[in-house]
Scaffold this active site. Structure first.
Site, PDB file in Angstrom:
ATOM      1  N   TYR A 144       0.841  -1.199   0.000  1.00  0.00           N
ATOM      2  CA  TYR A 144       0.000   0.000   0.000  1.00  0.00           C
ATOM      3  C   TYR A 144       0.880   1.255   0.000  1.00  0.00           C
ATOM      4  O   TYR A 144       1.816   1.381   0.798  1.00  0.00           O
ATOM      5  CB  TYR A 144      -0.955   0.008   1.213  1.00  0.00           C
ATOM      6  N   GLY A 145       0.561   2.201  -0.893  1.00  0.00           N
ATOM      7  CA  GLY A 145       1.405   3.379  -1.136  1.00  0.00           C
ATOM      8  C   GLY A 145       1.830   4.139   0.107  1.00  0.00           C
ATOM      9  O   GLY A 145       2.981   4.562   0.229  1.00  0.00           O
ATOM     10  N   GLY A 146       0.902   4.333   1.049  1.00  0.00           N
ATOM     11  CA  GLY A 146       1.225   5.104   2.256  1.00  0.00           C
ATOM     12  C   GLY A 146       2.279   4.440   3.123  1.00  0.00           C
ATOM     13  O   GLY A 146       2.946   5.090   3.930  1.00  0.00           O
ATOM     14  N   HIS A 184       1.744  19.484   6.030  1.00  0.00           N
ATOM     15  CA  HIS A 184       0.740  18.652   5.362  1.00  0.00           C
ATOM     16  C   HIS A 184      -0.327  19.589   4.794  1.00  0.00           C
ATOM     17  O   HIS A 184      -1.403  19.724   5.348  1.00  0.00           O
ATOM     18  CB  HIS A 184       0.146  17.706   6.420  1.00  0.00           C
ATOM     19  N   SER A 202      -8.443  14.810   7.074  1.00  0.00           N
ATOM     20  CA  SER A 202      -9.204  14.177   5.986  1.00  0.00           C
ATOM     21  C   SER A 202     -10.702  14.417   6.162  1.00  0.00           C
ATOM     22  O   SER A 202     -11.193  14.548   7.275  1.00  0.00           O
ATOM     23  CB  SER A 202      -8.903  12.677   5.920  1.00  0.00           C
ATOM     24  N   CYS A 247     -12.275  17.077   5.386  1.00  0.00           N
ATOM     25  CA  CYS A 247     -12.588  18.459   5.796  1.00  0.00           C
ATOM     26  C   CYS A 247     -12.623  19.433   4.616  1.00  0.00           C
ATOM     27  O   CYS A 247     -12.765  20.633   4.802  1.00  0.00           O
ATOM     28  CB  CYS A 247     -11.587  18.938   6.844  1.00  0.00           C
ATOM     29  N   THR A 303      -9.082  18.753  -0.689  1.00  0.00           N
ATOM     30  CA  THR A 303      -8.943  18.589  -2.147  1.00  0.00           C
ATOM     31  C   THR A 303      -9.942  19.461  -2.895  1.00  0.00           C
ATOM     32  O   THR A 303      -9.602  20.104  -3.885  1.00  0.00           O
ATOM     33  CB  THR A 303      -9.116  17.104  -2.540  1.00  0.00           C
ATOM     34  N   SER A 304     -11.193  19.509  -2.389  1.00  0.00           N
ATOM     35  CA  SER A 304     -12.211  20.293  -3.112  1.00  0.00           C
ATOM     36  C   SER A 304     -11.873  21.783  -3.091  1.00  0.00           C
ATOM     37  O   SER A 304     -12.228  22.523  -4.006  1.00  0.00           O
ATOM     38  CB  SER A 304     -13.603  20.035  -2.539  1.00  0.00           C
ATOM     39  N   ASN A 318     -10.478   3.547   0.572  1.00  0.00           N
ATOM     40  CA  ASN A 318      -9.187   4.227   0.449  1.00  0.00           C
ATOM     41  C   ASN A 318      -8.553   3.979  -0.928  1.00  0.00           C
ATOM     42  O   ASN A 318      -7.357   4.169  -1.100  1.00  0.00           O
ATOM     43  CB  ASN A 318      -8.253   3.736   1.569  1.00  0.00           C
TER      44      ASN A 318
END
Length: 621
Positions: free
Chosen positions: A217-219, A245, A267, A269, A272-273, A381
């Protein structure tokens, strides 16, 4: 070098020999011998070497081709779908105490991880890749070397980071580089990590090295992302700059003015939008370095790509991301549903097939896992990995500027139904750092199910990644601001106010808050002073709602959104105070700021009552 000559074929040895760095040579020789790969490939910055890695991800079955050219899908083990917080440990010398953090004695940790990784690459190919964090050849640059037997991990890093082989050649014999050693371990028939009981992610703070085993997993594996982040936070605190961050975006002001903002949001919150509002411009969505350059705070995006959560991305709410995900640009989808070469994910707003392949293998609607839980089409995820250059709203100049961009404002985004107003500005740097950044909370999203969620404390949205004492981290923040000739303004936002179960704001209202913040950075509009900072005047917002969203904005909506909720604000101060009070080494300024804010609120309460209309406060000015 003799050891490397023995371990590597001539063509690969020559690539390493071209870098004049004995510290690097020693590190590589030790670990190649220890990991015992059957084959080694060294990546230079050439397109051919990148193409080789891309091809090997398909050849070894870690990725599969999808219908759209350049799109591939990767799956992680069903139980390897997120950051493993339990087995991610900071290795620290004996006696070091770091509150909130998962630490382990350094000697014990190194002994354990070495045992797990001994010979772990037998029968596999080792990829040695060079990257940099931040732009190359700049005051922000941090070089890094990644060792991995996962072509998927190496491929992801080519999408997310700037290549660094030439930078290593340019730098010569320096110790100033990060080191990442990763092995996916033994793979099952689906080419996913098998021995999850031996999954370990150990971060050696002393040697600036991260070891990651038995995970894909990437994280947990993409060394330069959240693993390097722990190392850069430590380095930033030591050297007096900020590693955060945060997104980095450009808000376009009147007459072509460009103003840059960073934003830290836990997260769910709205991070990204916010960064993706179509008429503004993105520079980065996740990690920034901020340095004092001639008294000005300047920021760069650490990365050049996006490792984004795909759940809920739909054409209506995320037009830009949606368009990118359907374009023939290089993208790795992970842990999504695939049917007939097409990827599908939860919440995408179109019909999802009733069967296909996903992170659980062959999938059908109603399929359950070993625990009896129903398996959704894609994992919550599930991710997409893509270069930022694919985004039409990218500010390319800012992304590539080795000097970074001036930070006009910093935004801290919390999530609560009844406390913070939608947007406000701090009185000054210290007030913002403490009462907004260091007091950040987000209500867990159980709230959307009608239950009141728990308020999770997450200062600067960095708690999962801290690698230093929280007191030192906050002190460094305060010091950083004091040394600037021109401090960025600090703002706090909250898009999630509710009354009687209904949202008080619509999704796009945040676009108006951004425009107001941009005007405030340049002192173009006045504001109302409240006990918790400055809030917008109704008259200014009314104009902005019309300009930005072509919407009427009523006095009633304004009053509901921006009233000062004294009991809830006092309760929040109490919560934050109780969290910091038992911890040693917290800067005095933190308690002073909280105490002053409490006094201002109590004074206002005595004069105006528990809930104070912004119009009442405006009259007082």
């Amino acid at each position: 070098m003799e050891k490397l000559r023995e371990l590597l074929p001539k063509d690969q040895y020559e690539k390493i020999a071209a870098i004049n760095n004995p510290y690097l040579h020693e590190f590589l020789a030790e670990w190649i011998e220890w990991l015992e790969p059957s084959k080694v490939f060294v990546c230079t910055d050439s397109p051919e070497d990148e193409e080789y890695v891309r091809w090997k991800a398909l050849y070894y079955g870690e990725e599969k081709m999808l219908e759209i050219p350049k799109h591939t899908v990767h799956y992680d083990n069903y139980y390897d779908q997120a950051r493993d917080k339990t087995n991610t440990k900071l290795l620290v010398p004996k006696g070091v105490e770091l509150p909130f953090l998962n630490t382990m004695n350094r000697e014990e940790g190194l002994k354990e991880i070495r045992e797990i990784m001994k010979g772990i690459m037998r029968g596999k190919e080792l990829f040695i890749c060079f990257f940099v964090l931040g732009p190359t050849n700049s005051i922000f640059t941090i070089p890094a070397v990644q060792l991995t037997d996962s072509a998927y991990v190496a491929h992801s890093e080519f999408l997310l980071y700037r290549k660094g082989y030439e930078e290593f050649k340019r730098l010569g014999p320096t110790k100033n580089f990060f080191k990442f050693v990763h092995s996916a371990g033994e793979l099952d028939e689906r080419k996913t990590s098998k021995n999850l009981d031996k999954r370990r992610i150990y971060i050696d703070l002393l040697d600036e090295t991260v070891y990651s085993a038995n995970t894909q997993y990437g994280g947990n594996t993409i060394g330069l992302k959240k693993l390097a982040f722990r190392l850069t936070i430590q380095r930033a605190v030591k050297e007096g700059w900020l590693s955060e961050h945060m997104f980095l975006m450009r808000v376009n002001g009147p007459n072509g003015r460009k103003t840059y903002f960073t934003g830290a949001y836990p997260s769910m919150c709205g991070k990204t939008s916010t960064a993706m509002i179509p008429w503004e411009n993105i520079v980065g969505d996740d990690l920034v370095f901020i340095k004092n350059v001639d008294g000005i705070a300047r920021a760069v995006n650490v990365e050049i790509g996006v490792f984004g959560i795909i759940e809920g991305v739909n054409q209506k709410d995320d037009p830009i991301i949606w368009k990118v995900l359907h374009s023939p640009v290089e993208i790795i989808f992970s842990n999504v549903l695939v049917k007939d070469g097409k990827p599908y994910w939860n919440g995408m707003g179109i019909e999802i097939p009733d069967e296909g392949e996903n992170h659980s293998g062959k999938w059908w609607r109603g399929k359950r896992d070993a625990e009896g839980k129903e398996i959704p089409p894609s994992h919550k995820n599930a991710r997409f990995t893509v270069r930022l250059e694919a985004f039409p709203n990218l500010d390319r100049e800012a992304l590539n500027n080795p000097c970074g961009v001036e930070v006009g404002g910093m935004i801290f985004g919390g999530r609560d139904p009844d406390t913070w107003p939608p947007v406000r500005e701090a009185f000054d740097w210290e007030h913002g750092v403490i009462t907004m950044g260091a007091s950040l909370e987000s209500e867990t999203t159980a709230a959307t199910l009608g239950k009141e969620g728990v308020r999770a404390f997450n200062p600067m949205s960095i708690l999962d990644f801290l690698s230093v004492h929280i007191g030192d981290y906050i002190r460094n923040y305060l010091e950083f601001g004091r040394k600037l000739k021109k401090t960025p303004k600090i703002f706090a936002v909250n898009y999630f106010l509710r009354e009687n179960g209904r949202w008080l704001n619509e999704k796009l209202d945040k676009a108006v808050w951004l425009k107001w913040m941009e005007l405030r950075v340049h002192n173009d509009v006045d504001a109302i002073e409240t006990p918790i900072g400055y809030i917008p005047r109704y008259e200014d917002l009314k104009v902005l709602f019309k300009q930005v969203l072509n919407k009427d904005y009523s006095r009633e909506d304004y009053e509901k959104q921006f009233k000062i909720r004294v009991p809830e604000l006092l309760a929040k101060i109490e919560r934050i105070w109780k969290i910091y009070e038992p911890i040693d080494n917290i800067p005095e300024e933190l308690f002073k700021q909280l105490k002053d804010e409490r006094e201002r609120l109590l004074k206002a309460k005595a004069e105006f009552g528990d809930y104070i209309s912004p119009f009442t406060l405006e009259k007082r000015i």
